[in-house]
Design a protein around this motif. Structure first.
Motif, PDB file in Angstrom:
ATOM      1  N   ARG A   1       8.024   4.919   6.014  1.00 25.81           N
ATOM      2  CA  ARG A   1       7.288   4.790   4.751  1.00 25.81           C
ATOM      3  C   ARG A   1       6.734   6.146   4.344  1.00 25.81           C
ATOM      4  NH1 ARG A   1       2.841   0.460   4.398  1.00 25.81           N
ATOM      5  NH2 ARG A   1       1.918   1.570   6.168  1.00 25.81           N
ATOM      6  N   PRO A   2       7.052   6.628   3.154  1.00 23.68           N
ATOM      7  CA  PRO A   2       6.404   7.855   2.669  1.00 23.68           C
ATOM      8  C   PRO A   2       4.923   7.614   2.420  1.00 23.68           C
ATOM      9  CG  PRO A   2       7.707   6.844   0.930  1.00 23.68           C
ATOM     10  CD  PRO A   2       8.007   6.070   2.184  1.00 23.68           C
ATOM     11  N   GLU A   3       4.143   8.665   2.449  1.00 22.75           N
ATOM     12  CA  GLU A   3       2.713   8.542   2.176  1.00 22.75           C
ATOM     13  C   GLU A   3       2.493   8.203   0.707  1.00 22.75           C
ATOM     14  OE1 GLU A   3      -1.240   9.479   0.874  1.00 22.75           O
ATOM     15  OE2 GLU A   3       0.563  10.589   0.257  1.00 22.75           O
ATOM     16  N   HIS A   4       1.533   7.276   0.464  1.00 20.33           N
ATOM     17  CA  HIS A   4       1.228   6.873  -0.904  1.00 20.33           C
ATOM     18  C   HIS A   4      -0.258   6.549  -0.987  1.00 20.33           C
ATOM     19  CE1 HIS A   4       1.819   5.208  -4.903  1.00 20.33           C
ATOM     20  NE2 HIS A   4       1.171   4.118  -4.531  1.00 20.33           N
ATOM     21  N   ASN A   5      -0.995   7.372  -1.696  1.00 14.41           N
ATOM     22  CA  ASN A   5      -2.437   7.157  -1.883  1.00 14.41           C
ATOM     23  C   ASN A   5      -3.174   6.930  -0.557  1.00 14.41           C
ATOM     24  OD1 ASN A   5      -2.163   7.405  -4.671  1.00 14.41           O
ATOM     25  ND2 ASN A   5      -1.881   5.203  -4.978  1.00 14.41           N
TER      26      ASN A   5
ATOM     27  N   ASP B   1       0.826  -1.210   0.000  1.00 12.87           N
ATOM     28  CA  ASP B   1       0.000   0.000   0.000  1.00 12.87           C
ATOM     29  C   ASP B   1       0.862   1.263   0.000  1.00 12.87           C
ATOM     30  OD1 ASP B   1       0.895  -0.247   2.618  1.00 12.87           O
ATOM     31  OD2 ASP B   1      -1.089  -0.141   3.529  1.00 12.87           O
ATOM     32  N   ALA B   2       2.088   1.148   0.534  1.00 12.89           N
ATOM     33  CA  ALA B   2       3.071   2.232   0.458  1.00 12.89           C
ATOM     34  C   ALA B   2       4.451   1.598   0.501  1.00 12.89           C
ATOM     35  CB  ALA B   2       2.897   3.213   1.614  1.00 12.89           C
ATOM     36  N   PRO B   3       5.420   2.129  -0.233  1.00 14.07           N
ATOM     37  CA  PRO B   3       6.768   1.551  -0.200  1.00 14.07           C
ATOM     38  C   PRO B   3       7.455   1.857   1.134  1.00 14.07           C
ATOM     39  CG  PRO B   3       6.782   3.574  -1.465  1.00 14.07           C
ATOM     40  CD  PRO B   3       5.343   3.307  -1.104  1.00 14.07           C
TER      41      PRO B   3
ATOM     42  N   ALA C   1       8.346   6.731  -7.377  1.00 12.60           N
ATOM     43  CA  ALA C   1       7.756   7.984  -7.834  1.00 12.60           C
ATOM     44  C   ALA C   1       8.730   8.778  -8.708  1.00 12.60           C
ATOM     45  CB  ALA C   1       7.332   8.832  -6.630  1.00 12.60           C
TER      46      ALA C   1
ATOM     47  N   GLY D   1       0.652   4.581   4.463  1.00 10.93           N
ATOM     48  CA  GLY D   1       2.006   4.928   4.857  1.00 10.93           C
ATOM     49  C   GLY D   1       2.053   6.254   5.586  1.00 10.93           C
TER      50      GLY D   1
ATOM     51  N   ASP E   1      13.371   5.010  -6.081  1.00 10.81           N
ATOM     52  CA  ASP E   1      12.118   5.632  -5.681  1.00 10.81           C
ATOM     53  C   ASP E   1      11.102   5.415  -6.807  1.00 10.81           C
ATOM     54  OD1 ASP E   1       9.995   7.298  -5.123  1.00 10.81           O
ATOM     55  OD2 ASP E   1      11.249   8.967  -4.451  1.00 10.81           O
TER      56      ASP E   1
ATOM     57  N   PRO F   1       8.993  -1.318  -3.066  1.00  7.65           N
ATOM     58  CA  PRO F   1       7.576  -1.077  -3.361  1.00  7.65           C
ATOM     59  C   PRO F   1       6.672  -2.286  -3.288  1.00  7.65           C
ATOM     60  CG  PRO F   1       8.794  -1.294  -5.394  1.00  7.65           C
ATOM     61  CD  PRO F   1       9.801  -1.455  -4.287  1.00  7.65           C
TER      62      PRO F   1
END
Length: 394
Positions: free
Chosen positions: A139-143, A16-18, A383, A146, A381, A27
């Protein structure tokens, strides 16, 4: 009974988040799903730990096994895996790992033929509730998922897992190149999770011996259950052992060196990487004889996880929790997957063989993700595909 076909399907199943590890942002999983078909209609399921082993299966393993008896695992292995002297001289172990993925499917066939769950073929269950850890990482935020990029956010996440799922076992990577941040995060984890919670750590070999000596001294008061690969080599772990009582684990299955050097204390392995279930059982028995612990790897999909469940059920030595990234997996290739623990445990399946079935819609979906995007990189990354982040080694 004869093997008539071996189907290999590459899939991408993202998280759900890398999360951050030594190589950058991780990822999700690019795996190969194996279906071994027979002339009697019995199909066995296997899973390769990385997609390129699936290519080896298609080009080398499958042609060698067409017409073989799937119940004769020794004969199947002899057709596919060179003698150890050859692999020792060449350093080429891909055939062993690729066959290991297929060998899981052969055990699945065996269980289906005899109408027994795998754990009964292995001697019966000493436990049916199998322990797995929760996982934490930066974990960075993703959708909307995270976002745990601070010590406080990681602690909030773990406390939420404790409250929502009854979790008391936590393992994680605190890999941003800052050992002081790791110490602060662990201190907060212990304060908020309480004394009874287990905390395990993993640095993916990021620290120098000098930094690791200082780091583990600072962490020792927080009752760390295990530290995986705090340094890069067994020799450095042996030197670090002189300064720390924290147990060490590794993914590198070199038992002879571990015994000779006195460290690490535990092995954490994928069954295909060890050459299959049969060789895993031999390795575990050797670990027990040599006073070393063993538990199972993470980042696997439902087929390999089912193998972990059955072997753990039938193996007295596996008393520690195995690793798990279940909570972050957005899907699986099996029906009702992914497995997820409640109160730290997953119940072993009771159906024949591995006790899991492929979900046709799911495997088509995740195979299309692989076909469209290729394998997921674990060193960049996602992204920003052109950006490669190298974390500092302290």
């Amino acid at each position: 009974m004869k093997i008539t076909n071996i189907r290999v399907t590459h899939v991408n199943v993202p998280f759900d988040a890398p999360f951050w590890w030594t190589g950058g942002l991780y990822p999700g999983a690019s795996k190969s799903i194996i279906e071994v078909e027979t002339d009697e209609g019995v199909v066995g399921l296997g899973e390769a730990p990385w997609y390129h082993f699936g290519e080896v299966i298609k080009s080398e393993i499958a042609p060698a096994l067409i017409g073989a008896d799937p119940l004769d695992i020794a004969d199947c292995e002899s057709r596919c895996v060179p003698p150890w002297q050859i692999t020792a001289n060449t350093g080429e172990g891909a055939a062993s790992v690729a066959f290991g993925a297929v060998e899981v499917a052969l055990w699945d066939i065996r269980g289906k033929v005899f109408g027994l769950p795998l754990f009964k073929l292995l001697g019966g269950a000493v436990r049916k509730q199998i322990k797995f850890s929760e996982y934490f990482s930066f974990r960075p935020e993703h959708n909307g998922a995270g976002g745990e990029m601070t010590a406080e956010a990681i602690v909030d996440y773990c406390q939420r897992m404790q409250e929502e799922h009854g979790s008391t076992i936590f393992e994680g990577k605190l890999i941003l190149g800052d050992p002081e941040l790791e110490i602060r995060t662990v201190r907060l984890l212990r304060e908020r999770l309480g004394e009874k919670a287990q905390i395990k750590l993993d640095s993916n070999m990021q620290y120098s011996l000098t930094t690791a000596r200082w780091l583990l001294r600072e962490l020792e008061p927080f009752n760390i259950r295990n530290y995986e690969d705090p340094v890069a080599t067994f020799e450095e772990m042996a030197a670090l052992r002189q300064h720390s009582i924290i147990p060490f684990s590794t993914h590198v299955p070199d038992l002879k060196r571990a015994v000779a050097l006195g460290a690490p204390d535990n092995f954490v392995c994928n069954f295909a990487a060890l050459g299959g279930i049969s060789k895993t059982l031999k390795f575990i028995a050797a670990c027990e004889a040599m006073g070393k612990g063993f538990w199972c790897y993470s980042n696997d999909l439902g087929i390999m996880t089912a193998a972990y469940l059955h072997v753990s059920a039938a193996t007295p030595l596996i008393t520690e929790s195995s690793q798990s990234l279940f909570r972050w997996q957005v899907g699986d290739v099996i029906k009702n997957g992914p497995f997820r623990q409640t109160n730290d445990v997953v119940t072993v399946p009771e159906g024949p063989g591995l006790g899991v079935e492929l979900d046709p819609d799911a495997i088509r979906h995740w195979a299309s993700e692989f076909e469209k995007n290729g394998p997921m990189s674990h060193f960049h990354d996602p992204a920003n595909p052109k950006h490669h982040r190298t974390l500092p080694l302290n």
